[in-house]
Design a protein around this motif. Structure first.
Motif, PDB file in Angstrom:
ATOM      1  N   MET A 296      47.277  41.326  34.529  1.00 28.87           N
ATOM      2  CA  MET A 296      46.811  39.951  34.670  1.00 28.87           C
ATOM      3  C   MET A 296      45.854  39.873  35.849  1.00 28.87           C
ATOM      4  SD  MET A 296      49.005  36.418  35.178  1.00 28.87           S
ATOM      5  CE  MET A 296      49.602  36.849  36.824  1.00 28.87           C
ATOM      6  N   ASP A 297      44.590  39.592  35.558  1.00 35.25           N
ATOM      7  CA  ASP A 297      43.620  39.371  36.622  1.00 35.25           C
ATOM      8  C   ASP A 297      43.860  38.004  37.249  1.00 35.25           C
ATOM      9  OD1 ASP A 297      41.964  41.558  37.093  1.00 35.25           O
ATOM     10  OD2 ASP A 297      40.678  41.124  35.373  1.00 35.25           O
ATOM     11  N   VAL A 298      43.797  37.951  38.573  1.00 35.85           N
ATOM     12  CA  VAL A 298      43.902  36.708  39.324  1.00 35.85           C
ATOM     13  C   VAL A 298      42.541  36.452  39.973  1.00 35.85           C
ATOM     14  CG1 VAL A 298      45.128  35.469  41.141  1.00 35.85           C
ATOM     15  CG2 VAL A 298      46.335  37.215  39.800  1.00 35.85           C
ATOM     16  N   ASN A 299      41.931  35.346  39.674  1.00 36.82           N
ATOM     17  CA  ASN A 299      40.606  35.049  40.214  1.00 36.82           C
ATOM     18  C   ASN A 299      40.728  34.758  41.709  1.00 36.82           C
ATOM     19  OD1 ASN A 299      38.054  34.144  40.894  1.00 36.82           O
ATOM     20  ND2 ASN A 299      37.838  32.802  39.124  1.00 36.82           N
ATOM     21  N   VAL A 300      40.439  35.761  42.530  1.00 35.39           N
ATOM     22  CA  VAL A 300      40.638  35.626  43.977  1.00 35.39           C
ATOM     23  C   VAL A 300      39.602  34.725  44.630  1.00 35.39           C
ATOM     24  CG1 VAL A 300      41.789  37.863  44.147  1.00 35.39           C
ATOM     25  CG2 VAL A 300      39.313  37.733  44.451  1.00 35.39           C
ATOM     26  N   ASP A 301      38.619  34.271  43.873  1.00 36.60           N
ATOM     27  CA  ASP A 301      37.659  33.314  44.418  1.00 36.60           C
ATOM     28  C   ASP A 301      38.180  31.878  44.351  1.00 36.60           C
ATOM     29  OD1 ASP A 301      35.779  35.250  45.077  1.00 36.60           O
ATOM     30  OD2 ASP A 301      34.853  35.193  43.088  1.00 36.60           O
ATOM     31  N   VAL A 310      50.430  33.884  47.441  1.00 38.48           N
ATOM     32  CA  VAL A 310      50.447  33.227  46.138  1.00 38.48           C
ATOM     33  C   VAL A 310      50.379  34.264  45.027  1.00 38.48           C
ATOM     34  CG1 VAL A 310      49.272  31.568  44.646  1.00 38.48           C
ATOM     35  CG2 VAL A 310      49.400  31.152  47.116  1.00 38.48           C
ATOM     36  N   ARG A 311      49.543  35.272  45.220  1.00 41.04           N
ATOM     37  CA  ARG A 311      49.434  36.337  44.207  1.00 41.04           C
ATOM     38  C   ARG A 311      50.751  37.119  44.102  1.00 41.04           C
ATOM     39  NH1 ARG A 311      44.482  36.937  47.139  1.00 41.04           N
ATOM     40  NH2 ARG A 311      44.952  39.068  47.847  1.00 41.04           N
ATOM     41  N   GLN A 501      47.785  47.524  45.439  1.00 41.18           N
ATOM     42  CA  GLN A 501      49.059  46.873  45.167  1.00 41.18           C
ATOM     43  C   GLN A 501      49.547  46.050  46.358  1.00 41.18           C
ATOM     44  OE1 GLN A 501      48.910  46.854  41.832  1.00 41.18           O
ATOM     45  NE2 GLN A 501      51.135  46.778  41.985  1.00 41.18           N
ATOM     46  N   SER A 502      48.996  46.294  47.528  1.00 44.69           N
ATOM     47  CA  SER A 502      49.253  45.421  48.680  1.00 44.69           C
ATOM     48  C   SER A 502      48.395  44.168  48.586  1.00 44.69           C
ATOM     49  CB  SER A 502      48.967  46.166  49.990  1.00 44.69           C
ATOM     50  OG  SER A 502      49.844  47.251  50.166  1.00 44.69           O
ATOM     51  N   ASP A 503      47.121  44.345  48.253  1.00 49.26           N
ATOM     52  CA  ASP A 503      46.199  43.209  48.131  1.00 49.26           C
ATOM     53  C   ASP A 503      46.450  42.411  46.855  1.00 49.26           C
ATOM     54  OD1 ASP A 503      45.094  44.054  50.487  1.00 49.26           O
ATOM     55  OD2 ASP A 503      43.330  44.987  49.580  1.00 49.26           O
ATOM     56  N   LEU A 504      46.856  43.068  45.805  1.00 48.00           N
ATOM     57  CA  LEU A 504      47.280  42.488  44.528  1.00 48.00           C
ATOM     58  C   LEU A 504      46.277  41.506  43.907  1.00 48.00           C
ATOM     59  CD1 LEU A 504      49.900  43.091  42.923  1.00 48.00           C
ATOM     60  CD2 LEU A 504      50.736  40.867  43.662  1.00 48.00           C
ATOM     61  N   PRO A 505      45.021  41.909  43.721  1.00 52.21           N
ATOM     62  CA  PRO A 505      44.087  41.038  43.009  1.00 52.21           C
ATOM     63  C   PRO A 505      44.390  40.957  41.518  1.00 52.21           C
ATOM     64  CG  PRO A 505      43.070  43.156  43.426  1.00 52.21           C
ATOM     65  CD  PRO A 505      44.385  43.169  44.156  1.00 52.21           C
ATOM     66  N   SER A 506      45.067  41.973  41.013  1.00 56.14           N
ATOM     67  CA  SER A 506      45.503  42.017  39.625  1.00 56.14           C
ATOM     68  C   SER A 506      46.968  42.428  39.609  1.00 56.14           C
ATOM     69  CB  SER A 506      44.679  43.017  38.807  1.00 56.14           C
ATOM     70  OG  SER A 506      43.304  42.678  38.837  1.00 56.14           O
ATOM     71  N   VAL A 507      47.708  41.885  38.655  1.00 56.69           N
ATOM     72  CA  VAL A 507      49.136  42.181  38.559  1.00 56.69           C
ATOM     73  C   VAL A 507      49.376  43.109  37.378  1.00 56.69           C
ATOM     74  CG1 VAL A 507      51.442  41.222  38.262  1.00 56.69           C
ATOM     75  CG2 VAL A 507      49.705  39.925  39.529  1.00 56.69           C
ATOM     76  N   PRO A 508      49.685  44.401  37.607  1.00 63.08           N
ATOM     77  CA  PRO A 508      50.020  45.293  36.490  1.00 63.08           C
ATOM     78  C   PRO A 508      51.268  44.784  35.781  1.00 63.08           C
ATOM     79  CG  PRO A 508      49.557  46.556  38.486  1.00 63.08           C
ATOM     80  CD  PRO A 508      49.688  45.111  38.895  1.00 63.08           C
ATOM     81  N   LEU A 509      51.217  44.751  34.468  1.00 64.57           N
ATOM     82  CA  LEU A 509      52.330  44.222  33.680  1.00 64.57           C
ATOM     83  C   LEU A 509      53.060  45.334  32.930  1.00 64.57           C
ATOM     84  CD1 LEU A 509      50.532  41.039  32.260  1.00 64.57           C
ATOM     85  CD2 LEU A 509      52.146  41.134  34.180  1.00 64.57           C
TER      86      LEU A 509
END
Length: 561
Positions: A296-301, A310-311, A501-509
């Motif tokens: 799941m991509d999280v729009n970090v902008d 939050v991520r 995985q620390s910054d977590l811009p995307s969540v591996p599912l």
């Protein structure tokens, strides 16, 4: 080169799917099919109807790395090499190759007397032009993979010499038609490459020749009578049929109206029933090279997603085991990292993890200042899902329900593939997006494209959708790209996984486990670990659809339909 390439081999390929297949009874049809006596040798002739879903946006993988395009176009185009079922390289358009001791020079010796489908000769000039104008400038994976190529020499029509400023060892893992598809220079040079009409009426060197695309209905390929691999292909024709409805796809396979369909083509709940039919079988081979993962991509902008807490809360709110069981019927495995666990040497199991913990998710959201309002919601967002079938839609709906429990109100948004890719990779008009990528045999080929800062917002499908611009992660990617040491590259990629995985811009599912449904009478559909992105030139019918084995001869198979 062959010995080096074997170091990319994933650990215990296919072993992960056997317990799933046994528990669901998915090997029943295959077992029944194997009980039938096999024909002594391939029989030429016949028309194969295969299902392609969704319909490709474009028919040329050199310009679009989407799965439907890759599945189709490998039948029209050849790669410089092919892969066997043990990850070994074997000759294709290149008969042989050498790499220098310093790993900065890679030389290909091309096969003589190969013709494009329009009769023009295939030469080193085609490879040079494609590398310089397509792979390095337009292809979402190859821009980094061939980014260190400083010069391409063509001392003669059958020799191509790539010179690198730094070693680029990952090139060895992506030289097939999907990874490095060569375009005909004489049809593309001097044109607007992205708007060239031959993108949708492709001219290749492969085993099948493009004939017709009836958009929304089917694509037709016919046997190439002048193919360099003499005697192949065996099939006279392939019809790629577009069937958007999952139940209709299952019915077409069950009735024999289609005989081949990859990428989990039927509802997962129907897979067990179809596998028990003597007329069908489930094939799990041919996906090893892909190393696919769902994320799941999280729009970090977005202002509310700039806060890593939050991520992290989103990740803690999703029960990956339940997602795998409820939505994917066990055809997956909870993901730890964007590098799948079957890529044993690269996989890092010691990255930061976010186990299912709704209470922790709520605490993180509170700490980030996102308190519940009077309606119980902290935040309202939208989630877009890859429009490749019901599994992705149901994944988005599952995430919607999971996030609702922690006060994040999610609306699921549906659209076609062009709209989805433009929204995520161009306009960046989204909050969350569910997508799957192929990681391939080296993280540099398939994984790092999801994190490289230089592709953000450039409308390059299947690249960095989150908008992540991590300096440390991008530095590690660059170091891994230029390192001449495989051991050093492994350590750099393990560190890279910890950083992202620390910054977590995307969540591996999930790590995905794909399967193909095919006719029990269809033989030799798998000739390599990349089969779903390779041609069907080896495939043949023991008994053709609607006919008998005695009529399956060249030139007569169509009459038997």
């Amino acid at each position: 080169m062959t010995n080096y390439f074997r170091t990319f081999r994933p650990a215990t390929p296919l072993a992960w799917l056997l317990p799933v297949a046994v528990s669901l009874g998915l090997l029943g049809g295959a077992a029944q099919a194997s009980a039938a006596p096999a024909a002594d040798k391939p029989r030429p002739g016949g028309t194969l109807t295969t299902i392609i879903q969704p319909e490709p946006v474009i028919l040329t993988s050199a310009l679009n790395s989407a799965a439907p395009t890759g599945f189709f176009s490998a039948n029209v185009f050849d790669g410089l090499i092919e892969y066997d079922n043990d990850f070994k390289l074997r000759p294709a358009l290149a008969e042989r190759w050498e790499i220098s001791k310093d790993s900065k020079t890679l030389t290909f010796h091309l096969r003589p007397n190969v013709k494009w489908h329009d009769g023009k000769p295939f030469t080193s000039a085609d490879v040079k032009w494609t590398l310089e104008n397509v792979w390095k400038k337009l292809h979402p994976r190859n821009q980094i993979l061939f980014g260190k190529v400083t010069q391409v020499d063509t001392p003669d029509a059958l020799t191509v010499v790539l010179r690198f400023s730094e070693p680029s060892l990952a090139v060895l893992s992506s030289l097939n038609s999907n990874g490095a598809q060569v375009l005909p220079r004489h049809l593309y040079e001097g044109t607007d490459i992205l708007d060239n009409p031959y993108n949708n009426k492709p001219v290749g060197t492969g085993p099948f020749v493009f004939k017709e695309w009836s958009k929304g209905n089917y694509i037709v390929l016919e046997r190439n009578p002048n193919y360099w691999d003499k005697g192949k292909p065996y099939l006279d024709k392939i019809i790629f049929k577009v069937i958007p409805d999952a139940s209709a796809r299952a019915a077409a396979l069950e009735k024999g109206e289609a005989q081949y369909a990859p990428f989990n083509p039927v509802p997962l709940k129907d897979a067990q029933r179809l596998a028990q039919l003597p007329s069908l079988k489930l094939e799990t081979r041919g996906y090893d090279w892909l190393s696919p993962w769902l994320f799941m991509d999280v729009n970090v902008d977005r202002p509310y997603f700039k806060d890593v807490r939050v991520r992290q809360a989103l990740a803690h709110a999703i029960d990956l085991n339940a997602l795998n069981k409820v939505v994917w019927f066990g055809f997956g495995k909870p993901a730890v990292s964007p590098v799948v666990s079957t890529l044993g040497q690269f996989f890092n199991g010691n990255v930061p993890r976010y186990p299912y913990d709704p209470a922790r998710a709520e605490a993180l959201l509170d700490a980030a200042g996102l308190k519940r309002g009077a309606d119980g919601n902290r935040l309202k967002v939208q989630i877009d899902y890859l429009p490749y079938g019901d599994d992705y839609k149901r994944s988005a709906e599952y995430i919607r329900q999971a996030l609702k429990r922690v006060g994040v109100d999610v609306t699921v948004r549906t659209q076609d593939t062009p709209t989805y890719t433009r929204r995520v990779y161009g306009d960046r008009d989204f909050d969350l997006a569910v997508v799957w990528f192929a990681g391939f045999a080296d993280p540099l080929v398939g994984v790092t494209r999801a994190y490289r800062a230089d592709t953000v917002g450039k409308n390059i499908p299947w690249s960095n959708g989150s908008g992540y611009r991590g300096d440390e992660a991008n530095k590690l990617i660059d170091q891994a790209q230029g390192s001449p040491s495989q051991a050093e590259r492994v350590e750099l990629f393990k560190k890279f996984q910890s950083v992202v995985q620390s910054d977590l811009p995307s969540v591996p599912l999930l790590e995905l486990r794909f399967f193909t449904v095919q006719s029990a009478q269809l033989r030799d559909t798998v000739s390599g670990v990349d089969q779903v992105y390779a041609s069907l030139k080896h495939a043949w019918f023991a008994v053709p659809p609607g006919g008998s084995a005695t009529v399956a001869t060249a030139g007569k198979a169509d009459a038997a339909r």
